[in-house]
Design a protein around this motif. Sequence first.
Motif, PDB file in Angstrom:
ATOM      1  N   GLU A 186       0.843  -1.209   0.000  1.00 44.16           N
ATOM      2  CA  GLU A 186       0.000   0.000   0.000  1.00 44.16           C
ATOM      3  C   GLU A 186       0.874   1.254   0.000  1.00 44.16           C
ATOM      4  O   GLU A 186       0.615   2.205  -0.733  1.00 44.16           O
ATOM      5  N   GLU A 187       1.934   1.205   0.802  1.00 45.18           N
ATOM      6  CA  GLU A 187       2.864   2.345   0.877  1.00 45.18           C
ATOM      7  C   GLU A 187       3.506   2.610  -0.487  1.00 45.18           C
ATOM      8  O   GLU A 187       3.653   3.756  -0.911  1.00 45.18           O
ATOM      9  N   ARG A 188       3.875   1.541  -1.168  1.00 47.47           N
ATOM     10  CA  ARG A 188       4.555   1.671  -2.463  1.00 47.47           C
ATOM     11  C   ARG A 188       3.580   1.871  -3.629  1.00 47.47           C
ATOM     12  O   ARG A 188       4.010   2.024  -4.771  1.00 47.47           O
ATOM     13  N   GLY A 189       2.294   1.738  -3.356  1.00 47.84           N
ATOM     14  CA  GLY A 189       1.304   1.853  -4.434  1.00 47.84           C
ATOM     15  C   GLY A 189       1.441   0.746  -5.471  1.00 47.84           C
ATOM     16  O   GLY A 189       1.277   0.963  -6.672  1.00 47.84           O
ATOM     17  N   ARG A 190       1.743  -0.464  -5.002  1.00 48.94           N
ATOM     18  CA  ARG A 190       1.900  -1.596  -5.908  1.00 48.94           C
ATOM     19  C   ARG A 190       0.803  -2.632  -5.658  1.00 48.94           C
ATOM     20  O   ARG A 190       0.297  -2.750  -4.537  1.00 48.94           O
ATOM     21  N   VAL A 191       0.453  -3.361  -6.708  1.00 54.02           N
ATOM     22  CA  VAL A 191      -0.551  -4.415  -6.570  1.00 54.02           C
ATOM     23  C   VAL A 191       0.077  -5.599  -5.839  1.00 54.02           C
ATOM     24  O   VAL A 191       1.170  -6.049  -6.200  1.00 54.02           O
ATOM     25  N   LEU A 192      -0.610  -6.076  -4.810  1.00 57.75           N
ATOM     26  CA  LEU A 192      -0.228  -7.340  -4.168  1.00 57.75           C
ATOM     27  C   LEU A 192      -1.443  -8.250  -4.272  1.00 57.75           C
ATOM     28  O   LEU A 192      -2.492  -7.967  -3.700  1.00 57.75           O
ATOM     29  N   MET A 193      -1.278  -9.301  -5.057  1.00 55.96           N
ATOM     30  CA  MET A 193      -2.424 -10.187  -5.324  1.00 55.96           C
ATOM     31  C   MET A 193      -2.092 -11.606  -4.878  1.00 55.96           C
ATOM     32  O   MET A 193      -0.967 -12.068  -5.012  1.00 55.96           O
ATOM     33  N   LEU A 194      -3.110 -12.289  -4.340  1.00 56.33           N
ATOM     34  CA  LEU A 194      -2.962 -13.689  -3.946  1.00 56.33           C
ATOM     35  C   LEU A 194      -3.477 -14.583  -5.059  1.00 56.33           C
ATOM     36  O   LEU A 194      -4.537 -14.295  -5.634  1.00 56.33           O
ATOM     37  N   ASP A 195      -2.748 -15.662  -5.323  1.00 58.66           N
ATOM     38  CA  ASP A 195      -3.294 -16.648  -6.254  1.00 58.66           C
ATOM     39  C   ASP A 195      -4.251 -17.551  -5.479  1.00 58.66           C
ATOM     40  O   ASP A 195      -3.916 -18.687  -5.139  1.00 58.66           O
ATOM     41  N   HIS A 196      -5.435 -17.010  -5.188  1.00 59.55           N
ATOM     42  CA  HIS A 196      -6.504 -17.835  -4.629  1.00 59.55           C
ATOM     43  C   HIS A 196      -7.243 -18.431  -5.825  1.00 59.55           C
ATOM     44  O   HIS A 196      -8.329 -17.991  -6.204  1.00 59.55           O
ATOM     45  N   GLY A 255      -4.692   0.333 -12.023  1.00 56.36           N
ATOM     46  CA  GLY A 255      -4.268   0.889 -10.730  1.00 56.36           C
ATOM     47  C   GLY A 255      -5.287   0.627  -9.634  1.00 56.36           C
ATOM     48  O   GLY A 255      -5.603   1.495  -8.828  1.00 56.36           O
ATOM     49  N   ARG A 256      -5.841  -0.568  -9.596  1.00 59.48           N
ATOM     50  CA  ARG A 256      -6.866  -0.886  -8.589  1.00 59.48           C
ATOM     51  C   ARG A 256      -6.490  -2.167  -7.854  1.00 59.48           C
ATOM     52  O   ARG A 256      -5.582  -2.895  -8.267  1.00 59.48           O
ATOM     53  N   SER A 257      -7.239  -2.434  -6.775  1.00 59.64           N
ATOM     54  CA  SER A 257      -7.029  -3.682  -6.033  1.00 59.64           C
ATOM     55  C   SER A 257      -7.549  -4.849  -6.847  1.00 59.64           C
ATOM     56  O   SER A 257      -8.636  -4.757  -7.428  1.00 59.64           O
ATOM     57  N   PRO A 258      -6.841  -5.967  -6.851  1.00 59.29           N
ATOM     58  CA  PRO A 258      -7.388  -7.158  -7.506  1.00 59.29           C
ATOM     59  C   PRO A 258      -8.478  -7.791  -6.652  1.00 59.29           C
ATOM     60  O   PRO A 258      -8.596  -7.486  -5.465  1.00 59.29           O
ATOM     61  N   LEU A 259      -9.254  -8.662  -7.269  1.00 56.20           N
ATOM     62  CA  LEU A 259     -10.345  -9.344  -6.550  1.00 56.20           C
ATOM     63  C   LEU A 259      -9.827 -10.081  -5.316  1.00 56.20           C
ATOM     64  O   LEU A 259     -10.485 -10.105  -4.280  1.00 56.20           O
ATOM     65  N   THR A 260      -8.677 -10.724  -5.456  1.00 57.06           N
ATOM     66  CA  THR A 260      -8.097 -11.439  -4.315  1.00 57.06           C
ATOM     67  C   THR A 260      -6.817 -10.699  -3.916  1.00 57.06           C
ATOM     68  O   THR A 260      -5.717 -11.075  -4.299  1.00 57.06           O
ATOM     69  N   ASP A 261      -6.994  -9.625  -3.170  1.00 60.06           N
ATOM     70  CA  ASP A 261      -5.853  -8.763  -2.835  1.00 60.06           C
ATOM     71  C   ASP A 261      -5.125  -9.266  -1.581  1.00 60.06           C
ATOM     72  O   ASP A 261      -5.497 -10.294  -0.998  1.00 60.06           O
ATOM     73  N   GLY A 262      -4.099  -8.523  -1.192  1.00 62.97           N
ATOM     74  CA  GLY A 262      -3.318  -8.919  -0.030  1.00 62.97           C
ATOM     75  C   GLY A 262      -4.185  -9.061   1.212  1.00 62.97           C
ATOM     76  O   GLY A 262      -3.956  -9.938   2.048  1.00 62.97           O
ATOM     77  N   ARG A 263      -5.202  -8.214   1.327  1.00 61.62           N
ATOM     78  CA  ARG A 263      -6.056  -8.288   2.522  1.00 61.62           C
ATOM     79  C   ARG A 263      -6.854  -9.594   2.566  1.00 61.62           C
ATOM     80  O   ARG A 263      -7.110 -10.124   3.646  1.00 61.62           O
ATOM     81  N   SER A 264      -7.232 -10.112   1.399  1.00 62.12           N
ATOM     82  CA  SER A 264      -7.930 -11.408   1.407  1.00 62.12           C
ATOM     83  C   SER A 264      -6.959 -12.490   1.882  1.00 62.12           C
ATOM     84  O   SER A 264      -7.339 -13.412   2.612  1.00 62.12           O
ATOM     85  N   GLY A 265      -5.685 -12.351   1.490  1.00 65.92           N
ATOM     86  CA  GLY A 265      -4.661 -13.289   1.970  1.00 65.92           C
ATOM     87  C   GLY A 265      -4.505 -13.198   3.479  1.00 65.92           C
ATOM     88  O   GLY A 265      -4.352 -14.214   4.163  1.00 65.92           O
ATOM     89  N   LEU A 266      -4.577 -11.971   4.003  1.00 62.39           N
ATOM     90  CA  LEU A 266      -4.440 -11.767   5.450  1.00 62.39           C
ATOM     91  C   LEU A 266      -5.607 -12.381   6.219  1.00 62.39           C
ATOM     92  O   LEU A 266      -5.419 -12.951   7.297  1.00 62.39           O
ATOM     93  N   ARG A 267      -6.814 -12.235   5.656  1.00 64.51           N
ATOM     94  CA  ARG A 267      -7.984 -12.816   6.347  1.00 64.51           C
ATOM     95  C   ARG A 267      -7.830 -14.338   6.448  1.00 64.51           C
ATOM     96  O   ARG A 267      -8.182 -14.942   7.460  1.00 64.51           O
TER      97      ARG A 267
END
Length: 344
Positions: free
Chosen positions: A113-123, A307-319
Amino acid sequence: MTSIGLAVIGAGYWGPNLVRNAMATPELRLEWLCDLDEERARAVLGRYTTVRPTSSVEEVLNDPAVQAVAIATPARTHFDLVRAALDAGKHVLVEKPLTPTYEEGAKLVALAEERGRVLMLDHTFCYTPVVRRIRELIASGELGEVQFVDSVRINLGLVQPDVDVLWDLAPHDLSILDFVLPQGVTPIAVAAHSSDPIGAGRPCLAYLTLWLSSGAIAHVHVNWLSPTKIRTTVIGGSRRTIVWDDVNPAQRLSVYDRGVDLTSAGEDERRAALISYRTGDVVVPALPEREALRGVMSEFAAAIAEGRSPLTDGRSGLRVLALLEAAGRSIQNDGKRIDLGGTA
Ligand SMILES: NC(=O)c1ccc[n+]([C@@H]2O[C@H](COP(=O)([O-])OP(=O)(O)OC[C@H]3O[C@@H](n4cnc5c(N)ncnc54)[C@H](O)[C@@H]3O)[C@@H](O)[C@H]2O)c1
């Protein structure tokens, strides 16, 4: 639109699937395949390719032609690799589980989030036509209120060297639940039991119960030791019930208008409660056969481009990590119910 330069890191069991699907995605331009074992990467690529094999992550991350990396290495390596990639300004697609601890995962989510980069989980399963349809059936209200979820994922699995069966297989069920449950319905508590009957040094089978904020219960059974492969999820609703049998492509999804209703006849409600059984139609929706990883790659490329969050973003990985950690705590406490306190 110009294509996005991609490197895949990890050419073991799963990495080649990322390579094949990245190559079939026009928005992505595969530049590198990196593995500690360069020969393995070379063998995956074959002779007729311009994609370069390497054993050096540094070489990949220093290449300005690379805007994104997809990481398919063992879970214990994810934290360092994802952090290095984000620090190098790359967008990241990482395999499940995000990291072996919630704390590390949270650091990566914050860094992205700080870097403004996409972090996506391969769910992966969230990109299958069947899970998409289940999500629609629940969101549209066709199922009614979700009353229970029962998910079984058992087969003769590879006993993993660094993770137990919960961390290996349950991320699938937990990420699917995270994806399909109606907005506002979340797990509030977890209990888990596990066993290691072969002496592998880590649980090889586990039973996980989740209490949902709606009052419903979800149950997940994962097992590496079953001689037969069962991949069945039943989602019971107040109007319809879904049966998803993933090893039956001819009838992967069935929607039953069948269930039990309790009607109350009035005066003395408890005595006059009537149970009635509904036996309506069973509908088998037609689903396209499409490889989920194609959807994963397209979503990764689209999230970067838009420049948007993916459907399975880092926060879904965290949950998912919050649930796995709570399950681990429950196992250490003889299956005690662990309240999540807002982490999941
Ligand atoms: N989404 C899915 O359905 C699915 C399915 C299987 C595996 N996975 C996930 O994929 C990941 C990899 O699993 P796998 O079964 O392919 O493992 P694997 O052991 O078969 O392969 C891992 C590869 O990574 C390489 N590697 C390890 N550390 C590295 C590093 N620092 N730099 C470069 N290369 C490195 C190894 O040499 C090996 O070739 C795991 O997180 C696993 O959970 C996901």
